[in-house]
Design a protein around this motif. Structure first.
Motif, PDB file in Angstrom:
ATOM      1  N   ILE A 104       5.313  16.983  -8.892  1.00 50.72           N
ATOM      2  CA  ILE A 104       4.104  17.259  -8.109  1.00 50.72           C
ATOM      3  C   ILE A 104       2.905  16.542  -8.718  1.00 50.72           C
ATOM      4  CG2 ILE A 104       2.486  19.086  -7.454  1.00 50.72           C
ATOM      5  CD1 ILE A 104       4.926  20.885  -7.047  1.00 50.72           C
ATOM      6  N   ALA A 105       2.797  16.546 -10.056  1.00 55.27           N
ATOM      7  CA  ALA A 105       1.680  15.853 -10.710  1.00 55.27           C
ATOM      8  C   ALA A 105       1.748  14.352 -10.450  1.00 55.27           C
ATOM      9  CB  ALA A 105       1.706  16.131 -12.208  1.00 55.27           C
ATOM     10  N   ARG A 106       2.949  13.769 -10.484  1.00 58.00           N
ATOM     11  CA  ARG A 106       3.093  12.341 -10.206  1.00 58.00           C
ATOM     12  C   ARG A 106       2.701  12.031  -8.772  1.00 58.00           C
ATOM     13  NH1 ARG A 106       8.712  11.294 -10.597  1.00 58.00           N
ATOM     14  NH2 ARG A 106       8.503  11.910 -12.748  1.00 58.00           N
ATOM     15  N   ARG A 107       3.114  12.874  -7.824  1.00 58.58           N
ATOM     16  CA  ARG A 107       2.734  12.661  -6.420  1.00 58.58           C
ATOM     17  C   ARG A 107       1.222  12.759  -6.243  1.00 58.58           C
ATOM     18  NH1 ARG A 107       7.206  16.663  -3.647  1.00 58.58           N
ATOM     19  NH2 ARG A 107       9.040  15.385  -4.075  1.00 58.58           N
ATOM     20  N   ARG A 108       0.619  13.724  -6.915  1.00 56.87           N
ATOM     21  CA  ARG A 108      -0.831  13.904  -6.802  1.00 56.87           C
ATOM     22  C   ARG A 108      -1.571  12.697  -7.372  1.00 56.87           C
ATOM     23  NH1 ARG A 108      -1.496  18.778  -9.444  1.00 56.87           N
ATOM     24  NH2 ARG A 108      -0.865  19.793  -7.534  1.00 56.87           N
ATOM     25  N   ARG A 109      -1.139  12.181  -8.530  1.00 53.36           N
ATOM     26  CA  ARG A 109      -1.793  11.005  -9.123  1.00 53.36           C
ATOM     27  C   ARG A 109      -1.663   9.790  -8.221  1.00 53.36           C
ATOM     28  NH1 ARG A 109       0.682  12.840 -13.880  1.00 53.36           N
ATOM     29  NH2 ARG A 109       2.351  11.331 -13.561  1.00 53.36           N
ATOM     30  N   ARG A 110      -0.470   9.596  -7.670  1.00 55.77           N
ATOM     31  CA  ARG A 110      -0.261   8.438  -6.805  1.00 55.77           C
ATOM     32  C   ARG A 110      -1.104   8.548  -5.538  1.00 55.77           C
ATOM     33  NH1 ARG A 110       5.486   8.053  -6.562  1.00 55.77           N
ATOM     34  NH2 ARG A 110       5.301   7.252  -8.666  1.00 55.77           N
ATOM     35  N   THR A 111      -1.178   9.735  -4.946  1.00 54.20           N
ATOM     36  CA  THR A 111      -1.992   9.934  -3.750  1.00 54.20           C
ATOM     37  C   THR A 111      -3.462   9.694  -4.053  1.00 54.20           C
ATOM     38  OG1 THR A 111      -0.398  11.560  -2.952  1.00 54.20           O
ATOM     39  CG2 THR A 111      -2.559  11.560  -1.904  1.00 54.20           C
ATOM     40  N   THR A 112      -3.931  10.205  -5.187  1.00 43.49           N
ATOM     41  CA  THR A 112      -5.333  10.022  -5.573  1.00 43.49           C
ATOM     42  C   THR A 112      -5.646   8.549  -5.799  1.00 43.49           C
ATOM     43  OG1 THR A 112      -5.325  12.195  -6.617  1.00 43.49           O
ATOM     44  CG2 THR A 112      -7.094  10.696  -7.237  1.00 43.49           C
ATOM     45  N   GLY A 113      -4.759   7.841  -6.498  1.00 44.81           N
ATOM     46  CA  GLY A 113      -4.985   6.417  -6.751  1.00 44.81           C
ATOM     47  C   GLY A 113      -5.006   5.594  -5.482  1.00 44.81           C
ATOM     48  N   LEU A 114      -4.068   5.852  -4.584  1.00 46.09           N
ATOM     49  CA  LEU A 114      -4.035   5.092  -3.330  1.00 46.09           C
ATOM     50  C   LEU A 114      -5.233   5.423  -2.442  1.00 46.09           C
ATOM     51  CD1 LEU A 114      -0.237   5.162  -2.495  1.00 46.09           C
ATOM     52  CD2 LEU A 114      -1.603   3.188  -3.157  1.00 46.09           C
ATOM     53  N   THR A 115      -5.655   6.676  -2.456  1.00 49.12           N
ATOM     54  CA  THR A 115      -6.835   7.055  -1.673  1.00 49.12           C
ATOM     55  C   THR A 115      -8.079   6.371  -2.237  1.00 49.12           C
ATOM     56  OG1 THR A 115      -5.829   9.186  -1.158  1.00 49.12           O
ATOM     57  CG2 THR A 115      -8.206   8.998  -0.838  1.00 49.12           C
ATOM     58  N   ALA A 116      -8.212   6.351  -3.557  1.00 51.11           N
ATOM     59  CA  ALA A 116      -9.363   5.676  -4.182  1.00 51.11           C
ATOM     60  C   ALA A 116      -9.348   4.186  -3.877  1.00 51.11           C
ATOM     61  CB  ALA A 116      -9.351   5.915  -5.686  1.00 51.11           C
ATOM     62  N   LEU A 117      -8.171   3.569  -3.906  1.00 56.33           N
ATOM     63  CA  LEU A 117      -8.072   2.146  -3.587  1.00 56.33           C
ATOM     64  C   LEU A 117      -8.462   1.887  -2.132  1.00 56.33           C
ATOM     65  CD1 LEU A 117      -7.218  -0.685  -4.509  1.00 56.33           C
ATOM     66  CD2 LEU A 117      -4.929  -0.132  -3.708  1.00 56.33           C
ATOM     67  N   THR A 118      -8.014   2.745  -1.228  1.00 63.17           N
ATOM     68  CA  THR A 118      -8.358   2.578   0.186  1.00 63.17           C
ATOM     69  C   THR A 118      -9.858   2.737   0.405  1.00 63.17           C
ATOM     70  OG1 THR A 118      -6.190   3.428   0.802  1.00 63.17           O
ATOM     71  CG2 THR A 118      -7.872   3.419   2.511  1.00 63.17           C
ATOM     72  N   ILE A 119     -10.451   3.745  -0.211  1.00 53.78           N
ATOM     73  CA  ILE A 119     -11.901   3.958  -0.060  1.00 53.78           C
ATOM     74  C   ILE A 119     -12.677   2.791  -0.652  1.00 53.78           C
ATOM     75  CG2 ILE A 119     -13.818   5.411  -0.839  1.00 53.78           C
ATOM     76  CD1 ILE A 119     -11.900   7.814  -0.535  1.00 53.78           C
ATOM     77  N   THR A 120     -12.213   2.267  -1.799  1.00 52.39           N
ATOM     78  CA  THR A 120     -12.892   1.115  -2.408  1.00 52.39           C
ATOM     79  C   THR A 120     -12.802  -0.104  -1.501  1.00 52.39           C
ATOM     80  OG1 THR A 120     -12.320   1.970  -4.592  1.00 52.39           O
ATOM     81  CG2 THR A 120     -12.959  -0.340  -4.468  1.00 52.39           C
ATOM     82  N   ALA A 121     -11.635  -0.357  -0.928  1.00 55.23           N
ATOM     83  CA  ALA A 121     -11.477  -1.507  -0.030  1.00 55.23           C
ATOM     84  C   ALA A 121     -12.359  -1.355   1.198  1.00 55.23           C
ATOM     85  CB  ALA A 121     -10.020  -1.652   0.373  1.00 55.23           C
ATOM     86  N   MET A 122     -12.467  -0.129   1.732  1.00 53.97           N
ATOM     87  CA  MET A 122     -13.330   0.087   2.896  1.00 53.97           C
ATOM     88  C   MET A 122     -14.801  -0.086   2.529  1.00 53.97           C
ATOM     89  SD  MET A 122     -11.562   3.225   4.898  1.00 53.97           S
ATOM     90  CE  MET A 122      -9.950   3.083   5.617  1.00 53.97           C
ATOM     91  N   ALA A 123     -15.179   0.347   1.333  1.00 55.14           N
ATOM     92  CA  ALA A 123     -16.574   0.188   0.914  1.00 55.14           C
ATOM     93  C   ALA A 123     -16.921  -1.286   0.728  1.00 55.14           C
ATOM     94  CB  ALA A 123     -16.812   0.960  -0.384  1.00 55.14           C
ATOM     95  N   ILE A 124     -15.995  -2.055   0.170  1.00 53.75           N
ATOM     96  CA  ILE A 124     -16.233  -3.495  -0.001  1.00 53.75           C
ATOM     97  C   ILE A 124     -16.341  -4.173   1.354  1.00 53.75           C
ATOM     98  CG2 ILE A 124     -15.129  -5.626  -0.799  1.00 53.75           C
ATOM     99  CD1 ILE A 124     -14.087  -4.052  -3.195  1.00 53.75           C
ATOM    100  N   THR A 125     -15.491  -3.767   2.293  1.00 58.56           N
ATOM    101  CA  THR A 125     -15.553  -4.338   3.640  1.00 58.56           C
ATOM    102  C   THR A 125     -16.845  -3.941   4.341  1.00 58.56           C
ATOM    103  OG1 THR A 125     -13.151  -4.263   3.789  1.00 58.56           O
ATOM    104  CG2 THR A 125     -14.353  -4.456   5.847  1.00 58.56           C
ATOM    105  N   ALA A 126     -17.253  -2.680   4.195  1.00 59.97           N
ATOM    106  CA  ALA A 126     -18.474  -2.212   4.857  1.00 59.97           C
ATOM    107  C   ALA A 126     -19.716  -2.885   4.290  1.00 59.97           C
ATOM    108  CB  ALA A 126     -18.596  -0.695   4.717  1.00 59.97           C
ATOM    109  N   SER A 127     -19.683  -3.249   3.010  1.00 53.49           N
ATOM    110  CA  SER A 127     -20.854  -3.901   2.416  1.00 53.49           C
ATOM    111  C   SER A 127     -20.931  -5.372   2.775  1.00 53.49           C
ATOM    112  CB  SER A 127     -20.825  -3.741   0.894  1.00 53.49           C
ATOM    113  OG  SER A 127     -19.734  -4.456   0.354  1.00 53.49           O
ATOM    114  N   GLY A 128     -19.872  -5.900   3.385  1.00 56.39           N
ATOM    115  CA  GLY A 128     -19.897  -7.283   3.831  1.00 56.39           C
ATOM    116  C   GLY A 128     -19.416  -8.263   2.771  1.00 56.39           C
TER     117      GLY A 128
END
Length: 186
Positions: A76-100
């Motif tokens: 469960i801890a491994r699943r939670r870490r992986r989900t958190t990391g992928l979510t952070a990566l997705t949010i970072t990619a969206m923020a970079i795209t939104a900033s142009g």
């Protein structure tokens, strides 16, 4: 600038995959130990000359460390870490795209990775549920069997004891090596 962001995104995706693998990798001594074990088990060359054995053979080769048993909490801890990391990566990619700073398609790899991970989590939850239901059904079956065994009257011991026959040693014991014995047909 956009190529630098693309390279940064690729490095981030690989970091999510490779850093946990690097942290879990075997120690250098364990790798060398496995190599030495493999070399000692290899057969000699097929020709008549044996291979030269090195003068410096380690006296005691430590056994590789046994792997720890994976518990439900670690999974469960491994699943939670992986989900958190992928979510952070997705949010970072969206923020970079939104900033142009990067084109829109830079968000596709993290979104695909997150979606695939969530699909695997859905399958894992279904498997966990099925496993729990099977364990509960087995526990109910054992409890039912124990209750039936407790409710069934135990038969009383009404069997007669067995008759004990005393064996008397016979005086005339056959000895095949005795002098007075002859084989059939002599």
């Amino acid at each position: 600038m956009s190529s630098a962001v693309l390279y940064l995104a690729i490095v981030a995706v690989w970091a999510i995959v490779l850093v946990p693998m690097w942290l879990r990798r075997d120690t250098e001594t364990t790798g060398i130990t496995r190599l030495l074990h493999k070399r000692s088990e290899e057969p000699l060359v097929e020709d008549d000359e044996p291979e030269e054995i090195p003068d410096e053979i380690p006296e005691a080769i430590p056994e590789p460390r046994p792997r720890r048993r994976t518990t439900r909490a670690t999974v469960i801890a491994r699943r939670r870490r992986r989900t958190t990391g992928l979510t952070a990566l997705t949010i970072t990619a969206m923020a970079i795209t939104a900033s142009g700073l990067a084109p829109w398609w830079i968000t596709v790899p993290p979104v695909v990775l997150l979606a695939g991970h969530l699909a695997l989590l859905r399958v894992a939850v279904g498997m966990d549920t099925a496993r729990r239901q099977a364990a509960a059904a087995a526990a109910r079956a054992r409890a039912l069997e124990a209750r039936r065994a407790a409710e069934t009257p135990q038969p009383t011991d009404t069997t007669e004891p067995a008759e004990v026959i005393e064996l008397v040693p016979a005086d005339d014991v056959f000895d095949q090596y005795a002098d007075d014995r002859r084989a059939v047909g002599e």
